[in-house]
Design a protein around this motif. Structure first.
Motif, mmCIF file in Angstrom:
data_model
loop_
_atom_site.group_PDB
_atom_site.id
_atom_site.type_symbol
_atom_site.label_atom_id
_atom_site.label_comp_id
_atom_site.label_asym_id
_atom_site.label_seq_id
_atom_site.Cartn_x
_atom_site.Cartn_y
_atom_site.Cartn_z
ATOM 1 N N GLU A 90 42.669 -37.457 -18.545
ATOM 2 C CA GLU A 90 42.992 -37.786 -17.153
ATOM 3 C C GLU A 90 42.009 -37.076 -16.223
ATOM 4 O O GLU A 90 42.096 -35.865 -16.030
ATOM 5 N N PRO A 91 41.064 -37.784 -15.605
ATOM 6 C CA PRO A 91 40.054 -37.132 -14.754
ATOM 7 C C PRO A 91 40.646 -36.318 -13.610
ATOM 8 O O PRO A 91 40.155 -35.233 -13.291
ATOM 9 N N GLU A 92 41.728 -36.814 -12.993
ATOM 10 C CA GLU A 92 42.277 -36.084 -11.854
ATOM 11 C C GLU A 92 42.933 -34.766 -12.263
ATOM 12 O O GLU A 92 43.021 -33.838 -11.451
ATOM 13 N N VAL A 93 43.386 -34.677 -13.502
ATOM 14 C CA VAL A 93 43.894 -33.401 -13.997
ATOM 15 C C VAL A 93 42.770 -32.366 -13.988
ATOM 16 O O VAL A 93 42.941 -31.229 -13.544
ATOM 17 N N HIS A 94 41.595 -32.786 -14.459
ATOM 18 C CA HIS A 94 40.443 -31.879 -14.449
ATOM 19 C C HIS A 94 39.960 -31.637 -13.020
ATOM 20 O O HIS A 94 39.477 -30.548 -12.689
ATOM 21 N N GLY A 95 40.111 -32.648 -12.155
ATOM 22 C CA GLY A 95 39.735 -32.461 -10.755
ATOM 23 C C GLY A 95 40.581 -31.398 -10.092
ATOM 24 O O GLY A 95 40.063 -30.527 -9.369
ATOM 25 N N GLY B 192 35.414 -23.781 -13.104
ATOM 26 C CA GLY B 192 35.657 -24.863 -12.166
ATOM 27 C C GLY B 192 34.593 -25.939 -12.235
ATOM 28 O O GLY B 192 34.897 -27.139 -12.231
ATOM 29 N N LEU B 193 33.334 -25.529 -12.309
ATOM 30 C CA LEU B 193 32.249 -26.504 -12.381
ATOM 31 C C LEU B 193 32.294 -27.284 -13.690
ATOM 32 O O LEU B 193 31.988 -28.486 -13.727
ATOM 33 N N ALA B 194 32.699 -26.619 -14.777
ATOM 34 C CA ALA B 194 32.835 -27.317 -16.059
ATOM 35 C C ALA B 194 33.960 -28.347 -15.991
ATOM 36 O O ALA B 194 33.826 -29.468 -16.491
ATOM 37 N N ALA B 195 35.067 -27.973 -15.358
ATOM 38 C CA ALA B 195 36.175 -28.922 -15.196
ATOM 39 C C ALA B 195 35.752 -30.084 -14.308
ATOM 40 O O ALA B 195 36.140 -31.235 -14.542
ATOM 41 N N LEU B 196 34.947 -29.794 -13.293
ATOM 42 C CA LEU B 196 34.476 -30.843 -12.392
ATOM 43 C C LEU B 196 33.613 -31.859 -13.137
ATOM 44 O O LEU B 196 33.684 -33.069 -12.872
ATOM 45 N N ASP B 197 32.804 -31.382 -14.073
ATOM 46 C CA ASP B 197 32.012 -32.305 -14.896
ATOM 47 C C ASP B 197 32.914 -33.273 -15.663
ATOM 48 O O ASP B 197 32.585 -34.453 -15.824
ATOM 49 N N ARG B 198 34.063 -32.779 -16.130
ATOM 50 C CA ARG B 198 34.979 -33.623 -16.887
ATOM 51 C C ARG B 198 35.761 -34.570 -15.974
ATOM 52 O O ARG B 198 36.325 -35.549 -16.435
ATOM 53 N N ALA B 199 35.786 -34.249 -14.666
ATOM 54 C CA ALA B 199 36.547 -35.067 -13.715
ATOM 55 C C ALA B 199 35.734 -36.224 -13.154
ATOM 56 O O ALA B 199 36.297 -37.132 -12.537
ATOM 57 N N ARG B 200 34.426 -36.183 -13.324
ATOM 58 C CA ARG B 200 33.575 -37.177 -12.666
ATOM 59 C C ARG B 200 33.742 -38.561 -13.292
ATOM 60 O O ARG B 200 33.676 -38.737 -14.498
ATOM 61 N N GLN C 297 37.923 -33.141 -3.507
ATOM 62 C CA GLN C 297 38.108 -31.806 -2.939
ATOM 63 C C GLN C 297 37.402 -30.741 -3.779
ATOM 64 O O GLN C 297 36.881 -29.758 -3.240
ATOM 65 N N ALA C 298 37.401 -30.945 -5.085
ATOM 66 C CA ALA C 298 36.694 -30.006 -5.953
ATOM 67 C C ALA C 298 35.191 -30.057 -5.701
ATOM 68 O O ALA C 298 34.501 -29.029 -5.751
ATOM 69 N N GLU C 299 34.665 -31.251 -5.431
ATOM 70 C CA GLU C 299 33.241 -31.373 -5.088
ATOM 71 C C GLU C 299 32.935 -30.594 -3.805
ATOM 72 O O GLU C 299 31.889 -29.947 -3.691
ATOM 73 N N ILE C 300 33.849 -30.650 -2.834
ATOM 74 C CA ILE C 300 33.668 -29.888 -1.594
ATOM 75 C C ILE C 300 33.658 -28.396 -1.897
ATOM 76 O O ILE C 300 32.793 -27.651 -1.417
ATOM 77 N N ALA C 301 34.623 -27.957 -2.695
ATOM 78 C CA ALA C 301 34.686 -26.539 -3.066
ATOM 79 C C ALA C 301 33.429 -26.110 -3.807
ATOM 80 O O ALA C 301 32.926 -24.991 -3.627
#
Length: 425
Positions: free
Chosen positions: A232-237, A278-286, A296-300
């Motif tokens: 689920e991408p949003e979970v990682h987001g 956080g950045l690793a999780a963001l990679d999985r959310a893309r 919001q994670a991209e903003i952070a």
């Protein structure tokens, strides 16, 4: 081991394993309220037996197995046993020494996922979902939850009790929703974790600006969701957003607990391990169509990557807020976009956008609107107007630390305005 040491061990195990224990029992009785009662019974049994027999090698599994055995006995007494329960009962017969590790792994992960979806069911109010989630999945006591949300223990206790009753009355099944409704229900789950984190990260009321323990519980839940729903991408987001936001915790307050705003923070105090997570999780959310938490994670992440405030890519942040506003239209998002535009294109451009929000009913009691207006007016040299906005913001702020900060800014504007008038006369 003495009684005091055993009690402390039981409390620690409960805090770490509550969700898995309750979930394992709920998988049998299909009722979260009853499952928690049986889990509490298992804790009482531990307090009676462990001082005599010693703490088992896997105490969480011990509690789960005892709770499941009692659940099976209850089902038997209610004469609703089926073949599966009968088989499980034979496996957990009191004359048989159970394989504790196998008991824990036997469907507990699936049951834990079911427990999360039930605890965060939309039939409950957001605050009831948060309280029940912290109770069942976080292992927090009613008193701890009450202190976290600055209310009485009886109020939280009533909310949790009513939440269980509501779930029972609505006959909410103990199951993961079908794919057709999972997106909506997942949104409710993520909303609860986000609510818990925000209340810890920037408390809405009370004397302390942050309650780190509450934010840490939310972060733990987000990580748990990553393990349970890895596709689920949003979970990682959400996890990415919380990891990056939490990385600033040490830098957000001064020696006396006073708030330190983002641009004034010592970035060397930001936790780089949390940023990397956080950045690793963001990679999985893309994905090609990111959700609101991923945006919001991209903003952070834009803030996290900037070594100094001057290096912040405010133009990209403004663009991301525009995308967020498209996904979840909200005056609060528009206010944040106004701040980003002010940083990217100048305070006058931001002020123009923020002024358009003055008549929004949703922001009538929102202290951050006059706070933003005050900041932009001060940057434009309009200090008397800025003072009035900061004073209005302070009157609306529920948090004592934030109110003090706003009054300090109002006083600074007043001094600057007096000096300017004196120089002109």
């Amino acid at each position: 081991m003495g009684v005091f040491e055993v009690r402390r061990t039981v409390e620690t195990v409960w805090r770490m394993e509550a969700g898995r224990i309750v979930a394992g029992i709920a998988g049998i009785v299909r009722d979260v309220g009853l499952a928690e009662e049986l889990a509490q019974d298992a804790m009482v049994a531990a307090l009676e037996q462990w001082p005599r027999d010693g703490v088992p090698t896997n105490p969480g599994a011990w509690l789960t197995t005892v709770g499941r055995r009692r659940a099976v006995d209850l089902v038997r007494r209610q004469q609703t046993r089926d073949r599966v329960v009968d088989a499980l009962g034979r496996d957990l017969d009191e004359h048989h020494t159970p394989d504790f590790d196998a008991a824990v792994e036997d469907r507990i992960e699936d049951d834990l996922l079911r427990l999360i979806f039930v605890s965060c069911h939309p039939v409950l109010s957001p605050i009831a979902r948060a309280a029940l989630t912290l109770r069942l999945l976080g292992g927090l006591t009613t008193g701890e939850i009450a202190r976290a949300f600055l209310t009485t223990e009886s109020t939280i206790g009533q909310r949790i009790t009513r939440a269980k009753q509501t779930l029972a009355a609505a006959k909410v099944p103990f199951e993961v929703p079908e794919p057709a409704e999972r997106a909506e229900r997942l949104g409710s789950v993520l909303e609860v974790v986000y609510l818990i984190f925000n209340e810890g990260y920037a408390a809405t009321a009370g004397d302390d600006w942050m309650r780190p323990a509450l934010a840490q519980e939310a972060l733990r839940l987000a990580r748990q969701l990553q393990g349970l729903m890895p596709d689920e991408p949003e979970v990682h987001g959400l996890a990415a957003l919380l990891e990056i936001q939490a990385s600033r915790t040490r830098a957000r307050t001064g020696p006396d607990g006073e708030p330190i705003l983002l641009n004034d923070q010592d970035r060397s105090r930001w936790d780089q391990l949390l940023i990397r997570r956080g950045l690793a999780a963001l990679d999985r959310a893309r994905t090609d169509h990111p959700g609101p938490y991923a945006v919001q994670a991209e903003i952070a992440a834009c803030h996290a990557r900037a070594r100094t405030p001057e290096e912040t890519d405010w133009a990209r942040i403004a663009t991301l807020y525009a995308e967020l506003a498209r996904l979840v239209p909200s005056p609060v998002v528009e206010l944040n976009r106004a701040v980003a535009v002010a940083q990217a294109d100048g305070p006058a451009a931001g002020l123009e956008l923020a002024r358009k929000l003055a008549d929004e009913p949703a922001l009538a009691q929102y202290h951050l609107l006059p706070s933003v207006l005050g900041d932009l007016l001060a940057k434009l040299g309009r200090h008397d107007e800025a003072r009035r906005e900061f004073e209005r913001a302070a009157s609306l702020a529920g948090n004592a630390r934030e109110r003090a900060l706003l009054l300090d800014r109002a006083a600074a504007c007043d001094q600057t305005g007096r000096r300017q008038r004196s120089e002109k006369s």
